[in-house]
Design a protein around this motif. Structure first.
Motif, PDB file in Angstrom:
ATOM      1  N   GLN A 105       0.830  -1.200   0.000  1.00 47.26           N
ATOM      2  CA  GLN A 105       0.000   0.000   0.000  1.00 47.26           C
ATOM      3  C   GLN A 105       0.862   1.246   0.000  1.00 47.26           C
ATOM      4  N   THR A 106       0.266   2.363  -0.373  1.00 46.59           N
ATOM      5  CA  THR A 106       0.981   3.629  -0.340  1.00 46.59           C
ATOM      6  C   THR A 106       0.867   4.247   1.053  1.00 46.59           C
ATOM      7  N   GLU A 107      -0.310   4.117   1.630  1.00 42.83           N
ATOM      8  CA  GLU A 107      -0.511   4.643   2.973  1.00 42.83           C
ATOM      9  C   GLU A 107      -1.380   3.678   3.766  1.00 42.83           C
ATOM     10  N   GLY A 108      -1.353   3.845   5.050  1.00 41.63           N
ATOM     11  CA  GLY A 108      -2.265   3.071   5.883  1.00 41.63           C
ATOM     12  C   GLY A 108      -1.625   1.813   6.441  1.00 41.63           C
ATOM     13  N   ARG A 109      -2.432   1.076   7.189  1.00 42.62           N
ATOM     14  CA  ARG A 109      -1.882  -0.016   7.966  1.00 42.62           C
ATOM     15  C   ARG A 109      -2.831  -1.201   7.941  1.00 42.62           C
ATOM     16  N   VAL A 110      -2.276  -2.376   7.906  1.00 43.00           N
ATOM     17  CA  VAL A 110      -3.086  -3.588   7.973  1.00 43.00           C
ATOM     18  C   VAL A 110      -2.512  -4.468   9.068  1.00 43.00           C
ATOM     19  N   GLN A 111      -3.381  -5.033   9.876  1.00 44.83           N
ATOM     20  CA  GLN A 111      -2.927  -6.002  10.863  1.00 44.83           C
ATOM     21  C   GLN A 111      -3.683  -7.298  10.649  1.00 44.83           C
ATOM     22  N   ILE A 112      -2.945  -8.370  10.479  1.00 47.73           N
ATOM     23  CA  ILE A 112      -3.573  -9.659  10.235  1.00 47.73           C
ATOM     24  C   ILE A 112      -3.062 -10.644  11.273  1.00 47.73           C
TER      25      ILE A 112
END
Lengths: 428, 290
Positions: A105-112
């Motif tokens: 991604q360019t921005e932002g956050r993912v938590q898996i």
């Protein structure tokens, strides 16, 4: 479990694509320059200690910037089966690609939290030269199974795919049906904690699709978290409990699947593809004739199309130099490209006009009663001169959704694409 | 829910997984299976099969021996058959050039995987280097054949061959990663590789020994300038590998030039470092540009 754990948390996810800058055009000089100056930039960055290290490419604001995703946020809890719906280009695939770590991604956050397996395609990595047996191992480990796991499930996979006799034949000699069955069988035996699936059920014959659907339902009921993208609203409704509706890179709505799918079908589709401009769509390489160019198609009735109802489409085209014996046709294909239904202007000895004057013409094609069952189809448009000469041809220009009409019986509402006629009949 | 609590993975821009190396280790099975696939597929549906791994270097050795030794009259170092001297260099050179060409094609050739599945992309070029390594090991039987033919026996030095093979792998991996990453974005590099491979054979001391080049340089340029030029020449990572191979295989007849070897090995590791760094920097965009 009264408080299911959040398994996937997505916060302000955005993805920027810079269009028309896919490498090739920049060529070697740029690469060389980029590569040679890299150490200097690195030193400069170090000394400047600026926070903005853009890597190789110089940052330029450009008119071709395209945000495939913009500030997407949502949460998925353990055991939820979530459908992602939306038009083409709404950002569904980009979202899945980021979640499955294929792109960044360019921005932002993912938590898996947990082991992810993503199934963006059936048969990823199948090698035509290898045998069925070898491909099971290859594909299995590509999807993230250990060799041990594959060995344990081997017989089950083979039985599911119904290819016992051809295990030691290279898959390039398989029929396309066998190939797809084998590929899906491997995928169906994945046992991750989180499964990300994109449109893979649109394969195989109807019977096998049923089998796949059953397997998916099993997975969904087994308490695993599933994120599922499909254009087939029937499948989405029968598999998922919750849906995320994406529109132009944003989360449009989230909620219970039935509610969303109903709203989506009733207004999501309307007017989007009422008119399709064909001028700038690239043609297949075998279309060489410049005498005629298709300009646009316009549905004169309301879209989405309805099963069993009349439909009318206006096809516009431009003549550049005289052409004889012109005929125009539209066709409906499955998403995989198998033609199901064609309408041509000349099939029952109807005249094929000779068009000499260079200008824009139009032809109206009327369908009395659309025999296509509710599903998504690809629309093909073409023009011919005489019997064989293709003047212009555009396969799969848009995906058209067909929804149940007022007279469509409930028995075919779900799932089955295909041509559905009613017959004249006499009961005794 | 008897399992260990599952790991939480955080994806953020600019952070291609903190645990890159652990991830790489985690995907070792995929690496092995991709390497296995590439090895199996390489000679499928060829009549000669793995014999191709012998034919190419063998023909090159014969041509080199005929041209340089028989026609141009380049002398063999004392007591060593010229063909064995060429072979000792041809094998690592062919390994290097094969590895470079295969690696550069590897990511583009596996575009369908790259755009559909996550794994550390480095295992793709790495597995194509394994293919070249297998070819190399097969081709080693040429060397054994030549040694039997000429009744030429190796000395104890042959035991350093395995570490030298490792050095050759490193020498191929560094430039391989750089070229691979560049090819993904700029297909121009597909055109450049054949040049590199073709020129490289003459730039590296394949058809003649480094001694010979060393002596010629000093003869033409005088001792000061000649030595300097030879040092520059030795920077080529493959010069170090080839000299090492000759030293290990040819026994006493090969003169070893330590400063050159050290420089060559040094540059090899610098290139490996740059390669890994550049590859990691670019790999996260592979799926977007491929």
């Amino acid at each position: 479990m009264s408080h299911p754990q959040t398994i996937i948390r997505v916060e302000n996810l955005s993805k920027l694509y810079v269009l028309g800058k896919s490498g090739g055009s920049e060529g070697f000089r740029h690469a060389f320059q980029d590569f040679v100056t890299a150490p200097f930039r690195w030193v400069k960055n170090l000394s400047a200690k600026s926070g903005n290290r853009a890597g190789g490419a110089p940052e330029k604001k450009s008119a071709t910037d395209f945000w495939a995703l913009k500030n997407v946020s949502f949460e998925i809890k353990q055991g939820e089966v979530v459908g992602v719906i939306g038009r083409n280009g709404a950002g569904k695939s980009t979202l899945l690609k980021i979640l499955s770590r294929i792109t960044e991604q360019t921005e932002g956050r993912v938590q898996i939290t947990g082991r992810v397996a993503s199934l963006l395609e059936v048969g990823t990595g199948f090698h035509p030269e290898l045998t069925g047996r070898e491909n099971i191992f290859l594909n299995g480990s590509i999807l993230g199974m250990s060799r041990q796991e594959i060995r344990e499930k081997f017989d089950e996979i083979v039985a599911f795919a119904e290819v016992e006799k051809f295990l030691d034949t290279p898959v390039k000699r398989y029929s396309s049906g066998m190939y797809v069955r084998l590929a899906f069988a491997v995928a169906a035996h994945l046992e991750p904690e989180i499964l990300i699936v994109d449109e893979v059920l649109a394969v195989g014959d109807a019977q096998f699709q049923k089998k796949c659907l059953g397997k998916m339902q099993e997975v969904a009921k087994g308490g695993r978290t599933v994120l599922f993208v499909s254009h087939n609203m029937g499948t989405v409704t029968s598999l998922c409990t919750r849906a995320i509706w994406m529109a132009s890179g944003k989360v449009h709505r989230t909620g219970p699947v039935r509610e969303l799918v109903n709203d989506y079908l009733s207004k999501g589709t309307a007017s989007d593809y009422q008119t399709v401009d064909l001028k700038d769509i690239p043609r297949p390489s075998y279309v060489h004739d410049n005498r005629l160019r298709l300009e646009s198609i316009e549905w004169l009735n309301e879209t989405p199309l309805k099963h069993g109802e009349p439909a009318e489409v206006l096809v516009r085209f431009t003549i550049n130099s005289p052409v004889e014996g012109v005929s125009v046709g539209i066709g409906f294909s499955t998403i995989e490209g198998t033609r199901l239904l064609s309408y041509d202007t000349d099939f029952q000895g109807d005249p094929r006009p000779d068009l000499a004057q260079p200008k824009t013409y139009s032809v109206k094609i009327a369908i009395d009663s659309l025999p296509l069952g509710p599903a998504i189809y690809a629309l093909d448009v073409g023009c011919r001169s005489g019997d064989t000469h293709a003047l212009d041809y555009l396969p799969s220009v848009v995906q058209m959704e067909v929804i149940p009409g007022p007279k469509t019986p409930g028995c075919i509402v779900r799932q089955d694409a295909g041509v559905r006629f009613t017959c004249r009949c006499t009961w005794d | 829910m008897s399992r260990n609590p599952p790991q939480t993975l955080t994806l953020e821009p600019g952070r291609t997984a903190k645990n890159y190396w652990r991830d790489l280790y985690h995907y070792r099975e995929l690496f092995l299976i991709l390497a296995w696939r590439d090895v199996i597929v390489r000679y499928k549906q060829t009549a000669a099969g793995a014999a191709w791994a012998l034919i190419q270097p063998l023909m090159s050795i014969i041509i080199m021996t005929v041209i340089f030794h028989l026609l141009a009259g380049v002398p063999a170092p004392n007591g060593t058959p010229y063909a064995i001297m060429v072979c000792a260099a041809m094998l690592p050179w062919q390994f290097f050039s094969n590895a470079l060409s295969l690696a550069s094609q590897s990511v583009v050739g596996n575009a369908n995987l790259i755009s559909k599945i996550y794994f550390p992309r480095m295992i793709v070029p790495a597995s194509s280097i394994v293919v070249s390594l297998v070819d190399f090991l097969v081709a080693c039987s040429i060397l054994i054949g030549l040694m039997l033919y000429y009744q030429y026996w190796p000395t104890w030095r042959i035991i350093v061959l395995p570490p030298l093979i490792l050095l050759a792998v490193v020498a191929a991996l560094g430039p391989g990663l750089i070229i691979t990453a560049l090819t993904v974005r700029y297909r121009d590099f597909r055109m450049i590789i054949p040049f590199i491979v073709q020129f490289g054979m003459y730039v590296c001391p394949v058809g003649m020994s480094s001694d010979f080049i060393h002596d010629k340089l000093i003869e033409k340029l005088g001792i000061g300038l000649g030595t300097k030029f030879f040092m520059i020449y030795s920077l080529n990572p493959m010069v170090g590998v080839i000299d090492g191979f000759r030293w290990a295989i040819l026994g006493n007849s090969s003169v070893f030039y330590w400063p050159g070897f050290a420089a060559s090995v040094g540059l090899t590791f610098v290139l490996l470092f740059i390669g890994i760094h550049y590859f990691r920097k670019t790999e996260r965009a592979f799926a977007d540009v491929i």
